[in-house]
Design a protein around this motif. Structure first.
Motif, short mmCIF file in Angstrom:
data_model
loop_
_atom_site.label_atom_id
_atom_site.label_comp_id
_atom_site.label_asym_id
_atom_site.label_seq_id
_atom_site.Cartn_x
_atom_site.Cartn_y
_atom_site.Cartn_z
N ILE A 96 -5.16 46.66 10.89
CA ILE A 96 -5.52 48.06 11.11
C ILE A 96 -4.47 48.98 10.52
O ILE A 96 -4.79 49.97 9.85
N ALA A 97 -3.19 48.65 10.74
CA ALA A 97 -2.13 49.48 10.16
C ALA A 97 -2.26 49.52 8.64
O ALA A 97 -2.16 50.59 8.02
N GLY A 98 -2.53 48.35 8.03
CA GLY A 98 -2.68 48.31 6.58
C GLY A 98 -3.89 49.11 6.11
O GLY A 98 -3.83 49.81 5.10
N GLY A 99 -4.97 49.02 6.86
CA GLY A 99 -6.17 49.78 6.50
C GLY A 99 -5.92 51.28 6.53
O GLY A 99 -6.35 52.02 5.65
N CYS A 100 -5.20 51.74 7.56
CA CYS A 100 -4.89 53.17 7.65
C CYS A 100 -4.00 53.60 6.49
O CYS A 100 -4.19 54.67 5.91
N ASP A 109 -9.37 66.58 11.58
CA ASP A 109 -8.69 65.29 11.59
C ASP A 109 -8.97 64.55 12.89
O ASP A 109 -9.39 65.13 13.90
N LEU A 110 -8.70 63.25 12.83
CA LEU A 110 -8.95 62.41 14.00
C LEU A 110 -8.01 62.82 15.13
O LEU A 110 -6.86 63.20 14.90
N ASP A 111 -8.49 62.69 16.35
CA ASP A 111 -7.69 63.03 17.53
C ASP A 111 -6.79 61.84 17.86
O ASP A 111 -7.03 61.13 18.85
N LEU A 112 -5.76 61.63 17.03
CA LEU A 112 -4.91 60.44 17.20
C LEU A 112 -4.20 60.46 18.55
O LEU A 112 -4.05 59.42 19.19
N ASP A 113 -3.77 61.64 19.00
CA ASP A 113 -3.08 61.72 20.30
C ASP A 113 -4.01 61.26 21.42
O ASP A 113 -3.61 60.51 22.32
N GLY A 114 -5.27 61.72 21.37
CA GLY A 114 -6.23 61.30 22.39
C GLY A 114 -6.44 59.79 22.38
O GLY A 114 -6.51 59.15 23.43
N GLU A 148 -14.41 55.47 8.27
CA GLU A 148 -13.71 54.18 8.22
C GLU A 148 -12.38 54.28 8.98
O GLU A 148 -12.02 53.37 9.73
N ALA A 149 -11.67 55.40 8.78
CA ALA A 149 -10.41 55.60 9.52
C ALA A 149 -10.68 55.60 11.02
O ALA A 149 -9.94 55.00 11.81
N ARG A 150 -11.76 56.28 11.44
CA ARG A 150 -12.09 56.32 12.85
C ARG A 150 -12.42 54.93 13.38
O ARG A 150 -12.03 54.55 14.49
N THR A 151 -13.15 54.17 12.57
CA THR A 151 -13.51 52.81 12.97
C THR A 151 -12.26 51.95 13.11
O THR A 151 -12.17 51.13 14.03
N LEU A 152 -11.29 52.13 12.21
CA LEU A 152 -10.05 51.36 12.32
C LEU A 152 -9.34 51.67 13.63
O LEU A 152 -8.90 50.77 14.34
#
Lengths: 282, 282, 282, 282, 282
Positions: A184-188, A258-263, A75-79
């Motif tokens: 999206i910010a709220g979901g995260c 963890d998700l590759d947020l930087d990418g 779900e985080a990735r989808t957001l």
């Protein structure tokens, strides 16, 4: 699929090394029942069937737990995938609809690129990163930086509407994408702050510990010396499921899972820049 | 993950202490079959295999039940997360779109901060809290306070529209967020009022009770004295799943597993205030 | 949770009494293999392991089936919860947006209160209830009463739009809620008319019957006299899952597990009345 | 269903041939414990029950994993199905709403047909295909070709809006479909780039390997020579689940299990051409 | 629930008769191991435990498969339910909003009634049915008939908009329902054309076959003559799950498990006629 590819990645996970360490500790502990069994003080004489049943029920509980944790992660990735989409659509619409001034467009470009960076820093409780320097984010005078950025986007939108550079329909077409930013910010934040129910988590862990503590005593009669490797194997399996679930539950950190947020921030920056570059060439 | 962190939280759950008490009661009861077995009146002589199978099927039923209960809990959390998002987007849109009067904006600010507090009190069947004092909520003359607040937000919106301070498109852009308020309130009421199907719940509990009542008689021949600790262990496991599911099913109370509604209300208040403070400075 | 609360509801479910009756019948039947076993004509001599495996697979099938049936039930509940939300939002928007005439508003109030009652009667194939008397529903000249009501709401909406009492944007804001009415009615009809796949349902039931018919013959050698209570226990468990699933599949009737449609109709009536009362006081 | 149809497809899957090869390798390995067992150096004497329990828990893990992988695959299929729908609706709306110029419509037709082809090439990291030749895609001067196409669609939309050939409402009606293009592209990229959590995947594979490595040693005492075929059977089953999941996880390639992207591109081209042909005849 | 109702439907499913036939074939085959066992050439001497474990894992796989197939079936049903809703809402909006001409309304009525019939024929690859005669569908000059109908609805919509008989907002209110028509058609095509992953399906079937082929050899020692009925029972169970899943996967045909598309078409025709009849009476 070559066999090599199947074996190689087995040795590269830091998380699983921790699990191995804990499993070896349990194995050390299992030497006690083995020693007692071979001493004249052996006292337990029930069949090992009981632990078979318990381990099955525990197995489900852990598989379900891992599954729930994985769903959060996805779900985080989808957001964040939705953030990529929203940023792209906003770029397209800001550049192609209405008659925004170049000054406004440049600012929107900056803000769209800054939003994922700000959200990433917010989720990691870090100081805003270098990528935000151009933003003069200190002038935003805001605590919740992503909200400050969304606010400025709406500020530009509202001003352009009042000045007649866009009409109501164009404003709405942009609005349907812009409101996704804060969703999206709220979901995260929801995923970050609310972990799986506390009792549920503690209960699963307790059951694993009680099970592992009683396992060698239950099977030592049937398996004798083999109790030690078998306990290690079972401990590795049970603890592995538990620890992987634990790690996957928090998808915004620096762990290997963890998700590759930087990418993702770079992908967004690239897409936004491409959309606005095109405009620049016109 | 350090081992300490793994063990520490095991002793801090009040829910699980209740479960332990009930498991010990079951253990006490299991002394009867043990006593009978060692008396000359032992009469049961079937294998313990039957209970193994029964406990597996029961295990699924309980794991499924826990899962269903957890999904309700997470849905409740998602609804409140949606309330955070809706409040933020409403704040952004009220301050940045249209030409609302300062008086209207101040009232909207009050109402947006009051809405989650009113919903929280409504879900807990409490008198409206201190945080609502500024609202003069008694003037709203309403029984369903959240509905009264949503109604006043629409009242402001409709008035501003009729007075031409916002046009139709801006009204719609605000409306898409405002209608989420009552949707969220309705969703929370649904979770509050409708528990898992009655027959299903009673049936699961009956099966646990019958199983625990018959378990020590079934395994006493094979496990003798060990019947007592094994029964306690099984009872703790089965009752734990059942009781945790029971608790998680009602996510709006004051239990340790319940949602942190007060924290969420504060988050909303902070976000709303930040959005409106910014306006104040312009 | 006090123990009393845990035990009390066990005796109050009518559905489960039926199941008990059927389980006792199976128990009666299981006397035959017991009698044969103790007669000189005992002929079966295989181990009971086979039935253990079969009962496990059957157990999943039934747990999955119960889960599917529960999901249908919860979807029905969510649809009715959506009806509460749609009714509230429609009330707010009709009273606060545009310039509807009092006559129109009174009619809308009647229609909104009548819609859930009409839907309830439609789902239960009943004559429209007393609560619909005020509606003069016979004048609607319609077979599908909920559709007739939705049609009249759109009729009022279209007329107000043509007369300029609302503009296009307000019409759209009301439309997004009004179209949910027929979506919800259609969703409920879908759940009412389409049960779980026929082969799937028959197959599950056949497997339960074959299993229960062969069970006492398979375990009588190992369990002797105890075959009878164990068969009853297993039959209660298996039939219970099957029958609960069967009941939960049809959520719109008068069973104890069915949705409290009357209560939901009252909730909607209350909410709608409150919203329109407020208007009356202005 | 004739029996022939049931048996025939069993021999036609390339993926499963690989699995068979790996299973035979494991079978070869299982000759070692058999040889040891029949040598005077036999040393292991525990029961085979342990592996029964382990294989059950492992079985769940793998079934869950396969299920998760399948859900990703189905989500990818749903996204492409949504692309078919969006393309059709865009065709209908561009041809039937507003007063677009024939030149614009021809270009939109080209772009709608090119979008799925560009997305397919993008997902496979290939050079744009022959089908894109008409597009002069090099003039788009874009790295992310699907984004470039979506951008040009919005460009046409914005220009027509500014020139008054469509009004705001028609622009919005087209916009709600057009924004799905980039949402779908982003969704596909998400599935392409983010595989199932690394630890989770490695852990499942490790458990399969450890299990298969220890299995023949555990069952050789009970099954003697039969250990070899049974190990091959189990290995085929376990590795099959793992490898099928691995393949299904990546739905955009050229494997036999991958989506028929070429077929979908043709379906879209056909539907778009039909909608625009009709216009041509007017 | 009376017992009679419980037993009666057991004999009425054609699908399950096929399964029974196949199970009897497997039973015939199982006579071979029984004959060998009683001959002097009996050679297998392992325990039957292995097949117990294998059958459990296989059982999950099949239950999961059945579940996935059922979800597809339910999704197809939900899509058709959405078609009922969309048709009703379109009827309400066309009759109540705007000022359509009677000629246009009559044509819309024809088209709305024809759409589900055309979709049904399209999904079954049949020639358009009698119900479409009034449509003069040959004049539509279209290959994809549902698309042709949707196109004509948009054609009427666009013309009425250009002629000023509806304004932009009314066009949008109708558009949000009309675009669902092609979304539903696309969704049904997706379910029709894409079955469950090929490897996955073949793999499940292979495992069932291998399992059934080896089962009687594995249990013949323990169960002797009883091997034959037990093999038939197991075969019926395993093949039943597989075949029911296979059938349910294709929900648009004429099987007894398939959706009642004709009934749904009639429901839509009735609802649409009712909405337009009302108009006729005005």
């Amino acid at each position: 699929m070559p066999l090599r590819e199947f074996v190689l990645p087995l040795v590269s996970s830091r998380t699983l090394c921790h699990v191995l360490g804990m499993a070896l500790l349990v194995g050390l502990y299992s030497c006690i029942p083995v020693a007692v069994e071979f001493s004249p003080y052996a006292f337990f004489d029930g069949p090992s069937e009981f632990h078979a049943v318990l381990s099955l029920i525990l197995g489900w509980l852990l598989v379900f737990r891992t599954n729930t944790a994985y769903n959060r992660w996805w779900e985080a990735r989808t957001l964040w995938g939705g953030l990529v989409n929203a940023s792209r659509n906003l770029s397209l619409k800001f550049t192609k609809l209405g008659n925004f001034e170049t000054r406004e467009l440049r600012r929107v470009q900056q803000l769209l690129i800054a939003f994922p960076v700000a959200l990433r820093c917010h989720l990691r409780s870090e100081k805003p990163a270098i990528g935000l320097r151009d933003l003069d984010y200190e002038e935003l005078e805001t605590i919740h930086l992503p909200q400050g950025i969304a606010q400025e986007i709406y500020s530009i939108l509202g001003a352009a509407k009042r000045a007649g550079r866009i009409d109501g329909e164009e404003m709405r077409a942009i609005d349907v994408e812009a409101l996704r930013l804060m969703d999206i910010a709220g979901g995260c934040e929801r995923i970050l702050k609310t972990r799986i129910v506390k009792s549920y988590r503690i209960f699963a862990r307790q059951c694993v510990l009680i099970f592992l503590a009683s396992l060698p005593w239950g099977i030592v009669q049937d398996f004798r010396f083999w109790t030690i490797p078998l306990t290690i194997l079972t401990a590795y399996f049970m603890l592995g499921l538990e620890v992987v679930a634990e790690h996957v539950e928090e998808p915004f950190g620096y762990d290997e899972d963890d998700l590759d947020l930087d990418g993702l921030c770079q992908t967004i920056a690239l897409s936004v820049n491409e959309a606005f570059l095109h405009l620049g060439q016109l």
